[in-house]
Design an enzyme around this catalytic site. Structure first.
Site, PDB file in Angstrom:
ATOM      1  N   GLY A   1       0.761  -1.160  -0.028  1.00 27.54           N
ATOM      2  CA  GLY A   1      -0.026   0.079   0.010  1.00 27.54           C
ATOM      3  C   GLY A   1       0.872   1.332   0.025  1.00 27.54           C
ATOM      4  O   GLY A   1       1.997   1.325   0.033  1.00 27.54           O
TER       5      GLY A   1
ATOM      6  N   VAL B   1       1.284   3.542   2.419  1.00 31.10           N
ATOM      7  CA  VAL B   1       2.199   3.580   3.584  1.00 31.10           C
ATOM      8  C   VAL B   1       3.232   2.466   3.618  1.00 31.10           C
ATOM      9  O   VAL B   1       4.609   2.660   3.861  1.00 31.10           O
ATOM     10  CB  VAL B   1       1.295   3.554   4.947  1.00 31.10           C
ATOM     11  CG1 VAL B   1       2.257   3.449   6.108  1.00 31.10           C
ATOM     12  CG2 VAL B   1       0.389   4.615   5.018  1.00 31.10           C
TER      13      VAL B   1
ATOM     14  N   CYS C   1      -2.776  10.723  10.529  1.00 29.78           N
ATOM     15  CA  CYS C   1      -1.786  11.461   9.858  1.00 29.78           C
ATOM     16  C   CYS C   1      -1.983  12.996  10.112  1.00 29.78           C
ATOM     17  O   CYS C   1      -1.472  13.987   9.899  1.00 29.78           O
ATOM     18  CB  CYS C   1      -1.815  11.293   8.376  1.00 29.78           C
ATOM     19  SG  CYS C   1      -3.473  10.963   7.650  1.00 29.78           S
TER      20      CYS C   1
ATOM     21  N   LYS D   1     -11.126  11.182  15.096  1.00 31.20           N
ATOM     22  CA  LYS D   1      -9.685  10.794  15.386  1.00 31.20           C
ATOM     23  C   LYS D   1      -9.019  12.291  16.064  1.00 31.20           C
ATOM     24  O   LYS D   1      -8.097  12.109  17.014  1.00 31.20           O
ATOM     25  CB  LYS D   1      -8.870  10.093  14.269  1.00 31.20           C
ATOM     26  CG  LYS D   1      -9.414   8.735  14.071  1.00 31.20           C
ATOM     27  CD  LYS D   1      -8.622   8.145  12.719  1.00 31.20           C
ATOM     28  CE  LYS D   1      -9.515   7.396  12.091  1.00 31.20           C
ATOM     29  NZ  LYS D   1      -8.857   7.072  10.689  1.00 31.20           N
TER      30      LYS D   1
ATOM     31  N   HIS E   1      -0.857  17.379   4.804  1.00 37.25           N
ATOM     32  CA  HIS E   1      -2.146  17.777   5.391  1.00 37.25           C
ATOM     33  C   HIS E   1      -1.867  19.276   6.155  1.00 37.25           C
ATOM     34  O   HIS E   1      -0.903  19.599   6.793  1.00 37.25           O
ATOM     35  CB  HIS E   1      -2.466  16.933   6.454  1.00 37.25           C
ATOM     36  CG  HIS E   1      -2.824  15.402   5.886  1.00 37.25           C
ATOM     37  ND1 HIS E   1      -3.107  15.267   4.733  1.00 37.25           N
ATOM     38  CD2 HIS E   1      -3.276  14.399   6.816  1.00 37.25           C
ATOM     39  CE1 HIS E   1      -3.394  14.126   4.457  1.00 37.25           C
ATOM     40  NE2 HIS E   1      -3.593  13.502   5.679  1.00 37.25           N
TER      41      HIS E   1
END
Ligand code: NAP
Length: 360
Positions: free
Chosen positions: A12, A14, A145, A201, A241
């Site tokens: 994936g 990550v 993240c 989160k 982000h």
């Protein structure tokens, strides 16, 4: 002699970042790659759609992807598994005596599992004592993240003035959704004001990470209680982000005082010595239009969180903009730093203690 590490979810987004960051790592050597049954049994170069910008290393390309069953002779596994399977698979590895350093959400809020940012709460590693797995197995997690940048920014502010409330709006990169992630027809020239599960989160993870460790007969972390109101959006950028943050302080301070504590924040010396530690974990930028995702996301090889536009807030007390690299600081890079701390503290198998003693 290096530690033998495995990567769960190696195919994936990550997982691929782990492979890239672990090339030539001084302490860790990849010896096991695992993913779903779709990939297991195939050479990695065939099973994975390699999206990193460096060529896929030949040695990795020829390794056969395994299924996610624990094997002997691993000092540690990194997990970049999809959350639908991460909970059980990570537990199985820990029960088999293998330390797990995870990016997935499943075990983050478990009271016995450290939710770790080495610069913020290294003492939370004491929670591992509460995990009763055989032969040295345990689980350590890193935050979501978007939580990691917010929490690193809140740490010096909370220490100096106390935080009473936070409002945060995020502008999150497409790579945060993994690969292939968001469909191109949804993503291009568009902003999507919803990321499933993300706001919860952001509202909870910083409260665990910033909480003090209580060292009674059993180490414990009681999460802090201030409210965090989060709105998360997906924007058409690749990596990084950005977060617009407003904070209400417990004791009065002007925005210049807040800027100063952010600028002077340093990780503890034992963390700064770790191989993946950036020179500065936080940098404050004073240009009026910084931080910018494309220009600043690579600061400190993706491990430095950039903060700018620190100024008074008309509703709460102070506001600023935070930028962090979601697949490096927010995933693979953060997890590798966690693993380096475990190794330096002698919490991995005996080979780790030897390496740390050598100071390599
Ligand atoms: P991704 O690109 O979708 O990769 C998911 C990985 O999980 C793949 O290797 C996939 O293997 C494996 N997998 C899926 N189903 C499986 C199953 N049934 N059994 C075993 N393996 C399975 O996702 P990602 O973005 O890398 O994220 C991985 C994890 O890290 C997630 O829990 C995510 O929430 C978290 N995370 C992501 C970011 C980010 O910025 N992307 C940041 C922090 C945390 P196959 O290729 O074989 O399907």
């Amino acid at each position: 002699m290096k530690l033998h590490v495995g990567i769960l979810g190696a195919t994936g987004a990550v997982g691929q970042k782990f492979i890239r960051l672990l090339q030539d790592h001084p302490w860790f050597e990849i010896s096991f790659l695992a993913a779903s049954n779709r990939s297991a049994g195939r050479p990695y170069g065939e099973a994975a759609n390699w999206i990193e910008s460096i060529p896929l290393p030949a040695k990795i390309a020829s390794m056969i992807v395994q299924d996610c069953t624990p094997v002997a002779d691993l000092d540690l596994v990194f997990s970049g598994l999809d959350a639908s399977v991460a909970g059980d698979v990570e537990m199985a590895f820990a029960q088999a005596g293998i330390p797990v350093v995870s990016n997935a959400k499943n075990h983050r809020m478990d009271p016995s599992v450290p939710l770790l940012i080495p610069e913020v709460n290294p003492n939370h590693l004491a929670l591992i004592e509460r995990q009763k797995f055989s032969e040295g197995g345990f689980i350590v997690t890193n935050p979501n993240c978007a939580s990691v940048g917010l929490t690193l920014a809140l740490k010096p502010i909370h220490d100096a003035f106390g935080v009473e409330a936070v409002s945060v709006t995020t502008l999150q990169a497409l790579s945060g959704a993994g690969y292939p992630g968001v469909a191109s027809l949804d993503a291009l020239a568009n902003v999507i004001p919803f990321i499933g599960g993300e706001e919860d989160k952001l509202a909870t993870e910083p409260l665990k990470i910033l909480a003090p460790l209580e060292t009674g007969s059993t180490p414990e972390v009681s999460t802090l209680q201030f409210p965090i109101s989060a709105q998360c959006t997906r924007v058409p950028v690749l990596q990084g982000h950005l977060e617009c943050v407003s904070v209400k302080l417990s004791s009065p301070a002007d925005s210049e005082a807040v800027r100063k504590v952010l600028e002077s924040f340093e990780a503890p010396a034992e963390i700064r010595r770790l191989p993946s530690s950036p020179e500065r974990c936080l940098q404050v930028l004073d240009e009026p239009d910084a931080p910018q995702t494309r220009r600043h996301v690579g600061a400190g090889d993706g491990m430095t969180v950039s903060i700018g536009r620190v100024r008074p807030c008309e509703v709460l007390d102070v506001k600023f903009v935070v930028l962090s690299h979601n697949t490096v600081r927010g995933a693979a890079g953060g997890a590798i730093l966690n693993a380096e701390l475990l190794a330096a503290k002698g919490l991995l198998h005996h080979r780790a203690a030897t390496l740390a003693a050598q100071g390599s």
